[in-house]
Design an enzyme around this catalytic site. Structure first.
Site, short mmCIF file in Angstrom:
data_model
loop_
_atom_site.label_atom_id
_atom_site.label_comp_id
_atom_site.label_asym_id
_atom_site.label_seq_id
_atom_site.Cartn_x
_atom_site.Cartn_y
_atom_site.Cartn_z
N ASP A 96 0.81 -1.22 0.00
CA ASP A 96 0.00 0.00 0.00
C ASP A 96 0.84 1.27 0.00
O ASP A 96 1.99 1.28 0.44
CB ASP A 96 -0.87 0.04 1.27
CG ASP A 96 -2.01 -0.96 1.23
OD1 ASP A 96 -1.98 -1.88 0.39
OD2 ASP A 96 -2.92 -0.81 2.07
N HIS A 147 -6.39 3.00 -4.07
CA HIS A 147 -6.25 3.30 -2.63
C HIS A 147 -6.57 4.77 -2.36
O HIS A 147 -6.08 5.34 -1.40
CB HIS A 147 -4.84 2.95 -2.17
CG HIS A 147 -4.67 2.82 -0.69
ND1 HIS A 147 -5.55 2.16 0.13
CD2 HIS A 147 -3.69 3.28 0.15
CE1 HIS A 147 -5.13 2.22 1.39
NE2 HIS A 147 -4.01 2.89 1.43
N HIS A 151 -5.67 9.65 0.33
CA HIS A 151 -5.55 8.83 1.54
C HIS A 151 -6.29 9.44 2.73
O HIS A 151 -5.77 9.50 3.85
CB HIS A 151 -4.07 8.61 1.89
CG HIS A 151 -3.83 7.33 2.64
ND1 HIS A 151 -3.90 7.24 4.01
CD2 HIS A 151 -3.53 6.08 2.23
CE1 HIS A 151 -3.64 6.00 4.40
NE2 HIS A 151 -3.42 5.27 3.33
N TYR A 188 -6.81 3.24 5.96
CA TYR A 188 -7.06 2.81 7.34
C TYR A 188 -8.04 1.63 7.42
O TYR A 188 -8.49 1.28 8.51
CB TYR A 188 -7.60 3.96 8.22
CG TYR A 188 -7.02 5.31 7.86
CD1 TYR A 188 -5.69 5.59 8.10
CD2 TYR A 188 -7.81 6.27 7.25
CE1 TYR A 188 -5.14 6.80 7.74
CE2 TYR A 188 -7.28 7.49 6.89
CZ TYR A 188 -5.95 7.75 7.13
OH TYR A 188 -5.40 8.95 6.76
N HIS A 242 3.49 -2.30 3.27
CA HIS A 242 3.58 -0.96 2.69
C HIS A 242 4.91 -0.77 1.97
O HIS A 242 5.96 -0.73 2.62
CB HIS A 242 3.45 0.08 3.81
CG HIS A 242 2.12 0.04 4.50
ND1 HIS A 242 1.84 -0.88 5.49
CD2 HIS A 242 0.99 0.76 4.31
CE1 HIS A 242 0.59 -0.70 5.90
NE2 HIS A 242 0.05 0.28 5.20
NI NI Z 1 -2.78 3.27 3.13
#
Ligand code: NI
Length: 290
Positions: A96, A147, A151, A188, A242
């Site tokens: 991510d 995504h 964010h 999240y 990540h």
């Molecule tokens: Ni994220």
């Protein structure tokens, strides 16, 4: 030279403004904290990988088998997934918050060495900053997921703002690499059930969460990231991590090799989702597997 110059710039900035990795850490902390403020994530920088050197590989690395698996999951495959019931030891690695100009290419090298295809949940703003990295992700056979653009916590946004976050990201991905994302992951992991449902019906994206979370955003060190993933993996797992963070990428050679040695086979999220109707037809009515 570019790296050295970047290091120097980082050091100079670091002496006056604090750690060069602050933006990373803030973004990371925000990523996993549902109660975090809803402001946009910290501005994207290109932090140097301080003191990083590529881990040496001794001898051949294990290789994911060649697999020609369909990725065309069905329209009624489900709204939310954190894992998929499968009979074979398939797992989906997900990365991510990228693309990141240094960490993502380094990760791509590691994946290519092992014949592993992963899924990248990219932030649209970063796609616009680093489109060539997205092109490489796609060219090497990985999957791109949506995504959002900035964010934010989508549960705090109205329908049109959520739509804009997702569509801007889709447009950035299409512009960079010519492919459409097929799934989304909310920042999240925060998304209301009603939002998940309209996103599925209006945009076609299933909401993808995870079943293994190494909490790599807390920077516990590469060996801890590796052990958490190895101990948490199960057949059908969706593994969160990540590529924004250098220590996470540092953890990947041992993590990927460990999973391969345990007999896991890597697929993309869409490939994993496409297995579901075939693997578990009796559970068709119970398609929310989180
Ligand atoms: Ni994220």
């Amino acid at each position: 030279m570019k790296f050295a110059a970047h290091l120097l710039a980082c050091w100079i900035l670091g002496t006056s403004l604090g750690s060069c990795s602050n933006a990373d850490e803030n973004a990371a902390a925000a990523h996993q904290t549902p109660a975090a403020p809803t402001e946009a994530a910290a501005p994207v920088k290109s932090p140097a990988n301080r003191a990083y050197s590529t881990p040496r590989t001794t001898g051949p690395v294990p290789r994911n088998p060649d697999m020609n698996l369909p990725a065309n999951f069905k329209k009624d495959a489900g709204v939310t997934f954190s894992r998929v019931s499968v009979s074979e030891p398939y797992v989906a690695m997900t990365f991510d918050d990228g693309p990141h100009p240094q960490n993502t290419p380094r990760l791509l090298d590691m994946l290519r060495d092992r014949n592993i295809k992963a899924t990248f949940y990219v932030i649209g703003r970063n796609v616009d900053l680093y489109p060539s990295v997205v092109r490489r992700i796609v060219a090497e056979g990985h999957e791109i997921g949506n995504h959002t653009y900035t964010h934010r916590n989508l549960t705090k946004l109205g329908h049109d703002a959520v739509l804009s976050e997702l569509n801007k990201t889709r447009d950035a991905i299409v512009k960079a690499a010519g492919v459409q994302p097929r799934t989304m992951r909310p920042p999240y992991g925060a998304l209301l059930q009603t939002q998940r449902e309209w996103i599925r019906s209006e945009l076609g994206y299933p909401t993808i969460l995870w079943s293994v979370d190494p909490r790599d955003w807390q920077r516990p060190g590469p060996s801890v990231v590796t052990s958490r993933i190895l101990s948490g993996a199960t057949p059908g797992a969706i593994i969160l991590s990540h590529d924004l963070h250098a220590p996470t990428v540092d953890a990947m050679p041992a993590t990927l090799d460990g999973l391969l040695r345990k007999g896991y086979k890597f697929v993309t999220v869409s490939q994993l989702l496409a297995m579901k109707p075939a693997e578990a037809p009796a559970q068709a009515a119970n398609d929310n597997e989180q």
